[in-house]
Write a protein that holds these residues in place. Structure first.
Motif, short mmCIF file in Angstrom:
data_model
loop_
_atom_site.label_atom_id
_atom_site.label_comp_id
_atom_site.label_asym_id
_atom_site.label_seq_id
_atom_site.Cartn_x
_atom_site.Cartn_y
_atom_site.Cartn_z
N ALA A 1 -0.88 35.24 27.73
CA ALA A 1 -0.32 34.50 28.86
C ALA A 1 0.01 33.06 28.45
N ALA A 2 -0.89 32.45 27.67
CA ALA A 2 -0.65 31.07 27.24
C ALA A 2 0.55 30.99 26.32
N ASN B 1 3.09 32.79 26.32
CA ASN B 1 4.30 32.99 27.11
C ASN B 1 4.58 31.83 28.05
N GLY B 2 3.74 30.80 27.99
CA GLY B 2 3.93 29.62 28.83
C GLY B 2 3.47 29.80 30.26
N TRP B 3 2.68 30.83 30.52
CA TRP B 3 2.23 31.11 31.89
C TRP B 3 0.92 30.41 32.23
N LEU B 4 0.18 29.96 31.22
CA LEU B 4 -1.08 29.27 31.43
C LEU B 4 -1.14 28.03 30.55
N ASP B 5 -1.87 27.02 31.00
CA ASP B 5 -2.21 25.89 30.16
C ASP B 5 -3.36 26.36 29.27
N GLU B 6 -3.08 26.54 27.99
CA GLU B 6 -4.00 27.23 27.09
C GLU B 6 -5.38 26.57 27.02
#
Length: 338
Positions: free
Chosen positions: A297-298, A300-305
């Motif tokens: 998810a991170a 893919n830019g969907w979460l702040d890692e």
């Protein structure tokens, strides 16, 4: 605009304690530190590092690299490392005979890490699945996992690990009675100071997939009657909670010093219940599938890692866990120490 609740309770403003970083830190109920982390690490027999495709940022480490990692753990304030082996498939057999090799990969890695950083605790997985060609945690006969025969093999495995310098034996196999057998064997061998952290509540979970990739585990359910397609006859049913309490109670009675719940985030209710019931050092394993999902998810830019890593680890502490076994340990420790 009239604010009736504030008019009724003029002193009530919950946001006062959230208005600045310093006060948020001051009143924080749950604090995560590097001392809460156990570094989950895979070692291999070759040289250098071998990336694990399904776990971005994780690599299998050579014995030499594992020793360097132990020194890094000391520097970062990580108390312990959990070691898992990747064994050449050509060396595996149906009984996992290499598991009890005192000169094998695990024992060699343990010795190297303890020599490099004796202050760092080393925890060893006691299970046959990295060593069996069928990928199960026990010996198989007629499609059935043999409990007592497997325990005999696990005791032999645990003893060589302890003699190599392992500080904590962590049986993950879920055979009945294996904690008592290991404790008895350790006492008989004069290794009474070696601790046991039992995988007391280990569920038959879908979240272990990337780990099987990391250790090169044998393929379950190959079509043979001698290779069951899953581990549901010995790992726990995900629908059960009372059963977890019974499993933990038995392992404590058999001599476990610490207990574990696995997987982690999907089973925080079990962590909380175990802690409340037993007031025993209880750990949780943030398993490979949890790691892989968060990283996917991170990436893919969907979460702040970085935030997601620390928030997920903090959830274990909030649930009552004494600590977390995680592949994120060195990265999280660096962030927490910053």
């Amino acid at each position: 605009m009239t604010q009736a609740p504030l008019a009724a309770y003029p002193a009530l403003r919950m946001r006062r304690l959230r208005q600045a970083d310093w006060v948020r830190r001051l009143v924080r109920e749950t604090v995560l530190t590097p001392a809460d982390l156990i570094w989950s690490m895979v070692v291999h027999e070759g040289e250098g590092e071998v990336p694990v495709a399904s776990m971005p940022g994780v690599a299998r480490l050579s014995v030499k690299e594992a020793a360097k990692a132990a020194r890094e753990a000391k520097t970062l304030g990580i108390p312990a490392i959990a070691v898992f082996p990747h064994i050449d498939g050509a060396k595996k057999d149906a009984t996992g005979s290499l598991a009890a090799d005192p000169n094998g990969l695990v024992c060699t890695a343990v010795k190297a890490m303890k020599d490099a950083a004796p202050e760092v605790g080393i925890m060893c997985d006691v299970a046959l699945d990295p060593f069996t060609d069928h990928g199960h945690d026990g010996l198989i006969e007629g499609g059935r996992i043999l409990n007592d025969a497997t325990i005999e093999a696990l005791v032999a495995q645990g003893l060589v690990q302890a003699q190599a310098g392992c500080d904590i034996l962590a049986p993950s196999d879920m055979m009945d009675g294996r904690v008592a057998a290991l404790r008895t064997a350790l006492e008989g061998a004069g290794l009474q100071d070696v601790m046991i952290m039992s995988y007391a509540a280990k569920y038959a979970s879908a979240f272990y997939g990337p780990y099987r990739d990391a250790i090169g585990s044998g393929k379950l359910g190959t079509g043979s009657v001698d290779n069951p397609g899953d581990k549901k006859t010995y790992q726990m049913d995900p629908g059960n909670t009372d059963e977890a309490i019974r499993e933990v109670a038995l392992d404590i009675a058999e001599g476990a010093d610490m207990v574990m719940v696995k997987p982690g985030l999907p089973y925080l209710d079990i962590v909380r219940r175990v802690v409340d019931e037993f007031r025993m050092p209880t750990f949780a394993f943030q398993v490979s599938g949890e790691y892989a999902m968060l990283m996917a998810a991170a990436r893919n830019g969907w979460l702040d890692e970085d935030r997601a890593i620390l928030e997920s680890l903090g959830a274990f502490k909030r649930a009552g866990a004494a600590g977390i076994i995680t592949y994120f340990a060195p990265r999280a420790a660096r962030m927490l120490g910053a």
